[in-house]
Design an enzyme around this catalytic site. Structure first.
Site, PDB file in Angstrom:
ATOM      1  N   GLU A 228      -5.306  -0.781  -4.649  1.00  0.00           N
ATOM      2  CA  GLU A 228      -4.429  -1.443  -5.611  1.00  0.00           C
ATOM      3  C   GLU A 228      -4.760  -1.101  -7.067  1.00  0.00           C
ATOM      4  O   GLU A 228      -5.158  -1.977  -7.854  1.00  0.00           O
ATOM      5  CB  GLU A 228      -4.476  -2.955  -5.422  1.00  0.00           C
ATOM      6  CG  GLU A 228      -3.941  -3.427  -4.091  1.00  0.00           C
ATOM      7  CD  GLU A 228      -3.803  -4.944  -4.000  1.00  0.00           C
ATOM      8  OE1 GLU A 228      -4.011  -5.627  -5.027  1.00  0.00           O
ATOM      9  OE2 GLU A 228      -3.485  -5.439  -2.911  1.00  0.00           O
ATOM     10  N   GLU A 409      -2.931  -4.750   4.061  1.00  0.00           N
ATOM     11  CA  GLU A 409      -3.091  -6.151   3.687  1.00  0.00           C
ATOM     12  C   GLU A 409      -1.747  -6.856   3.828  1.00  0.00           C
ATOM     13  O   GLU A 409      -0.721  -6.364   3.357  1.00  0.00           O
ATOM     14  CB  GLU A 409      -3.594  -6.318   2.254  1.00  0.00           C
ATOM     15  CG  GLU A 409      -5.017  -5.855   2.017  1.00  0.00           C
ATOM     16  CD  GLU A 409      -5.510  -6.162   0.615  1.00  0.00           C
ATOM     17  OE1 GLU A 409      -4.963  -7.092  -0.035  1.00  0.00           O
ATOM     18  OE2 GLU A 409      -6.431  -5.471   0.151  1.00  0.00           O
TER      19      GLU A 409
END
Length: 501
Positions: A228, A409
């Site tokens: 991320e 995720e």
């Protein structure tokens, strides 16, 4: 960077801060304009029933009769600073999250990751719990400061040995390791020298990656480079509620470029070893929809999508940054001036897969702000919208090619309470089931999705929220470090055994 753009980015940071502290909102219907503009932006179906709030589903374990492809990888995910603890053990150096969490006022309740879930000392028992769940794949991250205390130089053998034991333990239990090289815990010594604002850190990252690749080799079949990057940019440098805690729009997108460069250099480092393992980035992607009808909202949504998604996808898969974002930043921005000849070639080196992390959609107003359209979880920035999973997976497949995808995720926090030997979390079961159904629909429609990882395997240190939010399948009683399988864990075990929901 123009004054207008600086104000725009600071306003976005302020909006992010407001969203993080907003009270829970009720369900709302997606507008017709959102559906229409979604198609223009690359989205697909957006018409979920707003009455499908998981907390109101009478039977969250209701079977949908959806079977996944044979060999589908069912897994769970964690990150080093969130679970390992052992902050000063075996030569580990300080990271930016050690510094940040120990700074008064930075985390809820002053919580730190010093102990976390004590996974560093309890990994064998945790591996046995993974086997009990039937996990086929486990995604974890490696602490850079555990391998190089100051981010440079010879590797710390004790740190490498820990991850070697972890990988060996996974393989002994027939669980495929998936290792992430960087999940936000930059060595503090590198931050002291400029951190990700320094181009040199991208090259230090490649050196670190090389040490890890050579130590663990092909025992790790899948490597993920940067987790991320957008979160580091937005939370660490725009809003400042993550480490290193800056609010500097000029620095933020310079950091974005250096993170992308580090990704490309790590890909090259793996290829240079001759290792046959696969490698790719891990991107949190948020489908963006207009909040209302009209050309102004559509244009604002397009630019918002550029900052949220295309800035990272285009550079990796098309070898260029989106022109609308570069134009918005301006030719004198630190990012634009930092792009060297050959950088985009490095960044766009071919990868083997893309890791997608999906949590929430974003609805953009004509003025570039955001609105909520769906119920939120205990993380008030997270709108519960399973169709967004379908939209982002199909969009990536359509716009960026026939590349294998993995969901690394997907999850939510719920108000978990330990009651003897049980934790009842029906909201988590309903959330996971509905998102798995969206993923199944994407597979049915041609998306090459090969695995799915729940966030998270266990309760952990949730960054600025400390230990206030619980995201895990496994309840951690922090005073005793006792582990308890939640109702959702038992449900997930059946999902894995049946290969379907």
């Amino acid at each position: 960077m123009s004054v207008l753009t600086r104000r725009h980015l600071l306003r976005r940071a302020a909006l992010s801060a407001s969203a993080a502290t907003a009270s829970r909102v009720g369900a709302g219907a997606a507008t017709t304009a959102a559906v229409a503009a979604s198609a223009a932006l690359g989205g697909c179906e957006t018409g979920s029933d707003p009455d499908s709030d998981p907390n109101r589903v009478p039977d969250p374990e209701h079977r949908l009769g959806l079977r996944f492809p044979d060999g589908f990888g069912w897994g769970a995910a964690t990150s080093a600073y969130q679970i390992e603890g052992a902050a000063k053990d075996d030569g580990r150096g300080e990271s930016v999250w050690d510094t940040f969490s120990h700074t008064p006022g930075r985390t809820r309740g002053g919580d730190t990751g010093d102990v976390a879930a004590d996974h560093y000392h309890r990994y064998e028992a945790d591996l046995d719990l993974m086997r009990e769940l039937g996990l086929r794949t486990y995604r974890f991250s490696i602490s850079w400061s555990r391998i190089q205390a100051d981010g440079t130089g010879a590797p710390n053998q004790r740190g490498l040995d820990f991850y070697r034991r972890l990988v060996d333990g996974l393989l002994a239990r027939d669980i495929a390791p998936m290792a992430t090289l960087f999940h936000w815990d930059l060595p503090q010594s590198l931050q002291d020298g400029g951190g990700w604002e320094s181009r040199d850190v991208a090259y230090r990252f490649a050196d670190y990656a090389d040490h890890v690749f050579r130590a663990l080799g092909e025992n790790v079949p899948v490597w993920l480079t940067i987790n991320e990057p957008k979160t580091v940019v937005q939370n660490g440098y725009l809003h400042g509620h993550h480490a290193p805690g800056h609010r500097d729009p000029g620095a933020a997108y310079l950091v974005a470029h250096h993170l992308q460069l580090a990704h490309g250099l790590a890909v090259a480092a793996l290829r240079a070893t001759g290792n046959s393992s696969r490698i790719g980035p891990a991107l949190n992607l948020h489908p963006c929809y207009p909040a209302v009808e009209g050309a102004e909202a559509a244009a604002a949504t397009r630019l918002y999508d550029g900052y949220e998604n295309r800035l990272y996808l285009d550079s990796i898969f098309k070898g260029s940054y989106p022109t609308d974002v570069l134009d918005d930043l301006g030719p004198q921005s630190r990012m634009v001036r930092a792009i060297h000849d050959g950088d985009l070639k490095i960044i766009s080196a071919p990868v083997d897969l893309l890791a997608v992390q999906y949590y929430t959609p974003i609805y953009v107003t004509p003025g570039g702000g955001t609105e909520h359209k769906w119920p939120t979880s205990e993380a008030n920035w997270q709108q519960i919208y399973p169709d967004g999973m379908y939209d982002i997976l199909t969009r990536v497949h359509r716009e960026y090619g026939d590349l294998p995808l993995t969901i690394t995720e997907n999850g939510l926090p719920t108000p978990d309470t330990l009651n003897g030997d049980t934790v009842d979390d029906p909201g988590r079961i309903a959330f996971l089931r509905d998102h798995m159904a969206a993923a199944h629909r994407a597979i049915r429609d041609g998306v090459p999705l090969e695995s799915y990882h729940v966030w998270s395997l266990m309760d952990n240190f949730e960054w600025a929220e400390g230990y206030d939010q619980r995201w895990g399948l496994i309840y951690v009683d922090y005073p005793t470090q006792r582990r308890v399988l939640k109702r959702s864990a038992h449900w997930y075990r059946r999902v894995i055994a049946d290969n379907g929901v």
